[in-house]
Each structure stands twice: as structure tokens, then as C-alpha cells.
Scaffold this motif. Structure first.
Motif, mmCIF file in Angstrom:
data_model
loop_
_atom_site.group_PDB
_atom_site.id
_atom_site.type_symbol
_atom_site.label_atom_id
_atom_site.label_comp_id
_atom_site.label_asym_id
_atom_site.label_seq_id
_atom_site.Cartn_x
_atom_site.Cartn_y
_atom_site.Cartn_z
ATOM 1 N N GLY A 1 0.809 -1.216 0.000
ATOM 2 C CA GLY A 1 0.000 0.000 0.000
ATOM 3 C C GLY A 1 0.838 1.261 0.000
ATOM 4 O O GLY A 1 0.543 2.221 -0.711
ATOM 5 N N VAL A 2 1.901 1.272 0.788
ATOM 6 C CA VAL A 2 2.798 2.429 0.804
ATOM 7 C C VAL A 2 3.454 2.605 -0.558
ATOM 8 O O VAL A 2 3.493 3.701 -1.118
ATOM 9 C CB VAL A 2 3.863 2.278 1.916
ATOM 10 C CG1 VAL A 2 4.901 3.377 1.822
ATOM 11 C CG2 VAL A 2 3.209 2.295 3.282
ATOM 12 N N ALA A 3 3.967 1.511 -1.112
ATOM 13 C CA ALA A 3 4.577 1.588 -2.442
ATOM 14 C C ALA A 3 3.539 1.977 -3.488
ATOM 15 O O ALA A 3 3.833 2.757 -4.410
ATOM 16 C CB ALA A 3 5.214 0.245 -2.798
ATOM 17 N N GLY A 4 2.333 1.462 -3.360
ATOM 18 C CA GLY A 4 1.263 1.794 -4.303
ATOM 19 C C GLY A 4 0.879 3.254 -4.256
ATOM 20 O O GLY A 4 0.545 3.858 -5.281
ATOM 21 N N ALA A 5 0.918 3.862 -3.070
ATOM 22 C CA ALA A 5 0.624 5.288 -2.959
ATOM 23 C C ALA A 5 1.657 6.105 -3.719
ATOM 24 O O ALA A 5 1.317 7.047 -4.446
ATOM 25 C CB ALA A 5 0.592 5.705 -1.490
ATOM 26 N N PHE A 6 2.925 5.740 -3.579
ATOM 27 C CA PHE A 6 3.970 6.449 -4.310
ATOM 28 C C PHE A 6 3.843 6.219 -5.814
ATOM 29 O O PHE A 6 3.941 7.152 -6.604
ATOM 30 C CB PHE A 6 5.352 6.006 -3.829
ATOM 31 C CG PHE A 6 5.741 6.595 -2.510
ATOM 32 C CD1 PHE A 6 6.121 7.923 -2.408
ATOM 33 C CD2 PHE A 6 5.722 5.826 -1.361
ATOM 34 C CE1 PHE A 6 6.473 8.473 -1.188
ATOM 35 C CE2 PHE A 6 6.064 6.363 -0.141
ATOM 36 C CZ PHE A 6 6.451 7.695 -0.046
ATOM 37 N N VAL A 7 3.601 4.974 -6.205
ATOM 38 C CA VAL A 7 3.472 4.661 -7.635
ATOM 39 C C VAL A 7 2.244 5.342 -8.233
ATOM 40 O O VAL A 7 2.314 5.925 -9.320
ATOM 41 C CB VAL A 7 3.409 3.124 -7.842
ATOM 42 C CG1 VAL A 7 3.001 2.771 -9.262
ATOM 43 C CG2 VAL A 7 4.745 2.504 -7.511
#
Length: 92
Positions: free
Chosen positions: A36-42
């Protein structure tokens, strides 16, 4: 938004993505929230880069949340496709 805001947004977006895509994940709760954290950045990067819609500076912007959740969903689906059956194979 600062980096801490993105991390909080990503944790919440990962939880929302998990609710939208129920089932077993290879990484469990911790893996899902990190996705989720990586998805927010992506999601934020993709919306700024390809949709010509930069992420707003406000934490409660609906479009920012949509981009973060969409990015989390994409990464979660990709993660399930790549590693989804690894637990099932290990038990057999």
C-alpha cells in the motif's frame, strides 16, 4: 504532502485495497500494508507523469486518495499474480 503523510496515506490505501480484494495474500498484513505504501507512491507518480494531474498538496484530496488506492490495487494484483500460489505449493 510530506513523506510521513505519504506513508500514512499508503498504509490506509493498502488497507482499503485489501478490503476491495479479499483473500489470502502471500505477504500477510505487513506485506499488504507495505504494498500500500509503495502503491501510494506509484499511483501519485503515475498520475503526475502520465495523466498530467499532479498530486495535490492536501492530505484529504479525493484524487490523491484515488491515485494511492489505484496504485495499491495494481501492485497488490501484480504481487498476487507473481507470488500468490507460493504458499500453496510449499504445503503440498
Amino acid at each position: 504532502m510530506g513523506i510521513i503523510s505519504w506513508i500514512i496515506l499508503g498504509l490506509l490505501a493498502g488497507a482499503i485495497a485489501k478490503v476491495l480484494l479479499p483473500g489470502r495474500d502471500p505477504g500477510g498484513l505487513i506485506g499488504t500494508t507495505l504494498i500500500g505504501v509503495a502503491g501510494a507512491f506509484v499511483g501519485g507518480w503515475l498520475s503526475a507523469r502520465f495523466l498530467d494531474r499532479p498530486v495535490e498538496k492536501q492530505f484529504f484530496d479525493l484524487y490523491t486518495w484515488g491515485a494511492a488506492i489505484a496504485g495499491s490495487l495494481v501492485l497488490l494484483i501484480g504481487y498476487r499474480l507473481l507470488f500468490g500460489n507460493s504458499r500453496d505449493r510449499a504445503r503440498r
